[in-house]
Design a protein around this motif. Structure first.
Motif, PDB file in Angstrom:
ATOM      1  N   ARG A   1      -3.908   5.215  10.918  1.00 42.22           N
ATOM      2  CA  ARG A   1      -5.052   4.694  10.179  1.00 42.22           C
ATOM      3  C   ARG A   1      -4.807   3.272   9.694  1.00 42.22           C
ATOM      4  O   ARG A   1      -3.683   2.880   9.426  1.00 42.22           O
ATOM      5  CB  ARG A   1      -5.313   5.564   8.951  1.00 42.22           C
ATOM      6  CG  ARG A   1      -5.785   6.971   9.259  1.00 42.22           C
ATOM      7  CD  ARG A   1      -6.294   7.545   7.972  1.00 42.22           C
ATOM      8  NE  ARG A   1      -6.560   8.961   8.066  1.00 42.22           N
ATOM      9  CZ  ARG A   1      -7.531   9.573   7.383  1.00 42.22           C
ATOM     10  NH1 ARG A   1      -8.303   8.876   6.580  1.00 42.22           N
ATOM     11  NH2 ARG A   1      -7.702  10.868   7.483  1.00 42.22           N
ATOM     12  N   VAL A   2      -5.908   2.541   9.550  1.00 44.42           N
ATOM     13  CA  VAL A   2      -5.873   1.217   8.924  1.00 44.42           C
ATOM     14  C   VAL A   2      -6.899   1.237   7.795  1.00 44.42           C
ATOM     15  O   VAL A   2      -8.041   1.634   7.993  1.00 44.42           O
ATOM     16  CB  VAL A   2      -6.228   0.109   9.936  1.00 44.42           C
ATOM     17  CG1 VAL A   2      -6.302  -1.244   9.243  1.00 44.42           C
ATOM     18  CG2 VAL A   2      -5.203   0.070  11.065  1.00 44.42           C
ATOM     19  N   GLY A   3      -6.470   0.819   6.611  1.00 41.28           N
ATOM     20  CA  GLY A   3      -7.397   0.792   5.478  1.00 41.28           C
ATOM     21  C   GLY A   3      -6.668   1.068   4.189  1.00 41.28           C
ATOM     22  O   GLY A   3      -5.458   1.280   4.171  1.00 41.28           O
ATOM     23  N   LEU A   4      -7.419   1.054   3.101  1.00 45.54           N
ATOM     24  CA  LEU A   4      -6.828   1.274   1.781  1.00 45.54           C
ATOM     25  C   LEU A   4      -6.338   2.707   1.618  1.00 45.54           C
ATOM     26  O   LEU A   4      -6.938   3.646   2.147  1.00 45.54           O
ATOM     27  CB  LEU A   4      -7.878   1.039   0.691  1.00 45.54           C
ATOM     28  CG  LEU A   4      -8.059  -0.366   0.146  1.00 45.54           C
ATOM     29  CD1 LEU A   4      -8.934  -0.296  -1.096  1.00 45.54           C
ATOM     30  CD2 LEU A   4      -6.735  -1.000  -0.182  1.00 45.54           C
ATOM     31  N   VAL A   5      -5.283   2.863   0.841  1.00 48.78           N
ATOM     32  CA  VAL A   5      -4.731   4.196   0.627  1.00 48.78           C
ATOM     33  C   VAL A   5      -5.731   5.094  -0.106  1.00 48.78           C
ATOM     34  O   VAL A   5      -5.726   6.315   0.066  1.00 48.78           O
ATOM     35  CB  VAL A   5      -3.384   4.094  -0.139  1.00 48.78           C
ATOM     36  CG1 VAL A   5      -3.595   3.678  -1.582  1.00 48.78           C
ATOM     37  CG2 VAL A   5      -2.606   5.394  -0.066  1.00 48.78           C
TER      38      VAL A   5
ATOM     39  N   ARG B   1      -7.824  -5.544   0.009  1.00 48.38           N
ATOM     40  CA  ARG B   1      -6.835  -5.869   1.046  1.00 48.38           C
ATOM     41  C   ARG B   1      -6.628  -7.367   1.164  1.00 48.38           C
ATOM     42  O   ARG B   1      -5.569  -7.829   1.582  1.00 48.38           O
ATOM     43  CB  ARG B   1      -7.254  -5.253   2.367  1.00 48.38           C
ATOM     44  CG  ARG B   1      -7.009  -3.740   2.377  1.00 48.38           C
ATOM     45  CD  ARG B   1      -7.664  -3.073   3.526  1.00 48.38           C
ATOM     46  NE  ARG B   1      -7.187  -3.550   4.803  1.00 48.38           N
ATOM     47  CZ  ARG B   1      -7.816  -3.353   5.954  1.00 48.38           C
ATOM     48  NH1 ARG B   1      -8.951  -2.681   5.964  1.00 48.38           N
ATOM     49  NH2 ARG B   1      -7.327  -3.810   7.067  1.00 48.38           N
TER      50      ARG B   1
ATOM     51  N   ASP C   1     -12.331   7.763  10.621  1.00 47.09           N
ATOM     52  CA  ASP C   1     -11.838   9.086  10.992  1.00 47.09           C
ATOM     53  C   ASP C   1     -12.947  10.126  10.879  1.00 47.09           C
ATOM     54  O   ASP C   1     -14.121   9.777  10.701  1.00 47.09           O
ATOM     55  CB  ASP C   1     -10.640   9.452  10.117  1.00 47.09           C
ATOM     56  CG  ASP C   1      -9.369   8.752  10.581  1.00 47.09           C
ATOM     57  OD1 ASP C   1      -9.262   7.534  10.361  1.00 47.09           O
ATOM     58  OD2 ASP C   1      -8.500   9.403  11.188  1.00 47.09           O
TER      59      ASP C   1
ATOM     60  N   ASP D   1      -9.921  -2.049  10.594  1.00 46.62           N
ATOM     61  CA  ASP D   1     -10.221  -0.827   9.853  1.00 46.62           C
ATOM     62  C   ASP D   1     -10.234   0.323  10.858  1.00 46.62           C
ATOM     63  O   ASP D   1     -10.378   0.093  12.063  1.00 46.62           O
ATOM     64  CB  ASP D   1     -11.618  -0.951   9.208  1.00 46.62           C
ATOM     65  CG  ASP D   1     -11.719  -0.193   7.902  1.00 46.62           C
ATOM     66  OD1 ASP D   1     -10.872   0.687   7.660  1.00 46.62           O
ATOM     67  OD2 ASP D   1     -12.650  -0.478   7.124  1.00 46.62           O
ATOM     68  N   THR D   2     -10.076   1.513  10.372  1.00 41.86           N
ATOM     69  CA  THR D   2     -10.258   2.669  11.243  1.00 41.86           C
ATOM     70  C   THR D   2     -11.237   3.637  10.594  1.00 41.86           C
ATOM     71  O   THR D   2     -11.387   3.672   9.369  1.00 41.86           O
ATOM     72  CB  THR D   2      -8.926   3.404  11.517  1.00 41.86           C
ATOM     73  OG1 THR D   2      -8.269   3.671  10.281  1.00 41.86           O
ATOM     74  CG2 THR D   2      -8.022   2.597  12.418  1.00 41.86           C
TER      75      THR D   2
ATOM     76  N   ARG E   1     -10.573   9.220  16.135  1.00 46.78           N
ATOM     77  CA  ARG E   1     -10.322   8.003  15.335  1.00 46.78           C
ATOM     78  C   ARG E   1     -10.844   6.797  16.105  1.00 46.78           C
ATOM     79  O   ARG E   1     -10.605   6.671  17.312  1.00 46.78           O
ATOM     80  CB  ARG E   1      -8.832   7.845  15.050  1.00 46.78           C
ATOM     81  CG  ARG E   1      -8.480   6.574  14.278  1.00 46.78           C
ATOM     82  CD  ARG E   1      -7.064   6.633  13.738  1.00 46.78           C
ATOM     83  NE  ARG E   1      -6.934   7.712  12.776  1.00 46.78           N
ATOM     84  CZ  ARG E   1      -5.807   8.410  12.567  1.00 46.78           C
ATOM     85  NH1 ARG E   1      -4.722   8.116  13.262  1.00 46.78           N
ATOM     86  NH2 ARG E   1      -5.769   9.373  11.684  1.00 46.78           N
TER      87      ARG E   1
ATOM     88  N   VAL F   1      -2.090   1.810   6.949  1.00 50.31           N
ATOM     89  CA  VAL F   1      -1.542   0.463   6.783  1.00 50.31           C
ATOM     90  C   VAL F   1      -2.699  -0.530   6.621  1.00 50.31           C
ATOM     91  O   VAL F   1      -3.837  -0.250   6.990  1.00 50.31           O
ATOM     92  CB  VAL F   1      -0.666   0.043   7.985  1.00 50.31           C
ATOM     93  CG1 VAL F   1       0.520   0.985   8.135  1.00 50.31           C
ATOM     94  CG2 VAL F   1      -1.471  -0.025   9.265  1.00 50.31           C
ATOM     95  N   ASP F   2      -2.381  -1.686   6.048  1.00 55.86           N
ATOM     96  CA  ASP F   2      -3.407  -2.708   5.830  1.00 55.86           C
ATOM     97  C   ASP F   2      -3.665  -3.542   7.074  1.00 55.86           C
ATOM     98  O   ASP F   2      -4.779  -3.993   7.302  1.00 55.86           O
ATOM     99  CB  ASP F   2      -2.990  -3.635   4.680  1.00 55.86           C
ATOM    100  CG  ASP F   2      -3.325  -3.040   3.321  1.00 55.86           C
ATOM    101  OD1 ASP F   2      -3.893  -1.939   3.269  1.00 55.86           O
ATOM    102  OD2 ASP F   2      -3.013  -3.695   2.303  1.00 55.86           O
TER     103      ASP F   2
END
Lengths: 157, 290
Positions: free
Chosen positions: B200-204, A144, A76, A73-74, A57, B190-191
């Motif tokens: 993770r970070v980002g949209l579901v 967002r 994966d 942002d991440t 990640r 999460v946002d």
């Protein structure tokens, strides 16, 4: 041992490219391994490579005055990190940090741009793929911005 | 039971016979208040008189504080264990603040349960995908608990949950337990997050991985914009609109389709919903005046 072209074929980003195109891309690719909290790149540095996360990640981060470091942002498994290699002035806009031990494939941007210049068909195919990634990221960023999960406005009961 | 309680119970029975019982509030005592996040609590309620409230996963009640008012709140408890009526309430205004501030021993009023449920059983033999955003996890918790109670009847069960920040994650302890199960896939995003967040970070929507479209029942709850994006993504992946269910929120008031506050063109959310098939409401969700 797997060839680089075979490794690249595992990434959804390259799905649909023929063997010849994969061989060209593979010529610009190397495998990298990052420890947790190791940076792939830092804001403002020359954007010489982009990355595809094989396992792990990566967090894209910025330092915001008053807020400290914020994760934007991440990325994966299978995700692409970075498109600044494609757009002048070819400098990173954010930091990218491995959140956990991460394996990735790094693609040399200058090398790939050179091959795309020589082979516009390859260039178009890659740009199509980058556009999909950029579109998804842009849409996600717009949604967002709405801060949907914040306390509701309007009639608050 | 005291004489007055017996009289009240008899009165209630008479009203049930008229079909208007939904208009009569019942007193429920707060057994427990558990803080979920800075502005959200889960209340466990027990009836002061009469039996427990049987409900279907996805239904809501009109939950009230005498002298303050009442609001529609989805039931967040276990439908296979209705003795403990649970509601997860976010403190966003006057009435919800009064409810969220209730302590053990306080008495609240409950009308309902109202509306349609998720119809979890329709997914038997196939995959069930739950997509929740923010407080939207609360109405989906009963569906997940029902699925887990009959886990062997389903193929894969997946929960995708998007929250605002790591501090806004609901049912955090329970989520950790769910993530440890081998028969349940849980993904979380999460946002906004600090660097200490390892998730993770980002949209579901980015959590939606491969689905077997024809075998998937999708249950979706969250802000409407989020539900529109999730539905678009699921349709893009081939899940038929009739197999996508959305929980709508409107200003439900009477709960029995009389007052019209929750009207969504030809639909009453309190009666025809709150859970709808996507093909029934997707077009309406895009109409600004609705």
């Amino acid at each position: 041992m797997r060839t680089m072209a075979e490794t690249l074929a595992d990434y959804p980003f390259f799905a649909g490219l023929d063997d010849e195109a994969m061989a060209l891309v593979a010529g610009c690719a190397t495998n990298v391994h990052l420890a947790a909290d190791e940076f792939l790149f830092r804001e403002g540095e020359p954007a010489e490579r982009f990355f595809l996360v094989r396992q792990g990640r990566v967090a894209l981060e910025l330092h915001a005055p008053g807020q400290g470091r914020v994760v934007l942002d991440t990325a994966d498994d299978g995700d692409v990190v970075g498109w600044s290699w494609l757009v002048p002035p070819y400098r990173w806009f954010t930091d990218a940090r491995a959140v956990v031990p991460t394996s990735a494939t790094a693609i040399d941007g200058a090398c790939l741009r050179g091959k795309c210049d020589q082979d516009p068909v390859l260039g178009y195919q890659l740009l199509q793929r980058v556009a999909v990634v950029m579109y998804a990221r842009l849409q996600a960023a717009r949604v967002r911005m709405l801060d949907l999960y914040a306390a509701p406005g309007g009639s608050r009961v | 039971m005291s004489e007055s309680a017996q009289e009240a119970s008899a009165d209630l029975d008479a009203l049930v016979a008229t079909g208007l019982a939904g208009l009569v509030p019942r007193p429920f005592r707060v057994d427990r208040s558990r803080r979920e996040t800075a502005d959200t609590v889960t209340l466990t309620l027990a009836p002061v008189t009469g039996g427990s409230l049987e409900f279907a996963a996805g239904q809501f009640t009109m939950l009230g504080v005498p002298g303050v008012g009442e609001v529609p709140i989805s039931i967040s408890g276990d439908p296979t264990w209705p003795d403990a009526l649970q509601h997860t309430v976010r403190d966003v205004g006057g009435v919800s603040h009064a409810i969220a501030s209730a302590r053990a021993g306080d008495v609240l009023t409950v009308r309902g349960p109202f509306g349609t449920g998720w119809g979890v059983g329709d997914g038997e033999g196939g995959d069930v995908l739950i997509v929740a955003g923010g407080i939207g996890l609360a109405p989906l918790r009963p569906a997940l608990l029902e699925l887990l109670a009959h886990r062997h009847r389903y193929r894969t069960v997946t929960l995708l949950y998007g929250a605002r920040t790591p501090q806004d994650i609901l049912f955090a302890e329970e989520l950790a337990g769910w993530r440890g199960r081998f028969d349940l896939e849980v993904e979380l995003s999460v946002d906004y997050a600090p660097p200490s967040w390892r998730g993770r970070v980002g949209l579901v929507t980015a959590l939606i991985a491969s689905v077997a479209p024809e075998q998937t029942l999708a249950l979706v709850c969250g802000p409407e914009v989020m539900m529109r994006f999730v539905t678009t993504e699921l349709l893009h992946r081939g899940v038929p609109a009739g197999q996508i269910r959305l929980s709508m929120e409107r200003a439900m008031s009477c709960g029995v389709g009389l007052c019209g506050h929750c009207q969504l063109r030809e639909l009453f959310v309190c009666l025809d919903g709150p859970v709808f098939r996507a093909d029934r409401v997707l077009g309406l969700m895009a109409v600004e005046e609705l």
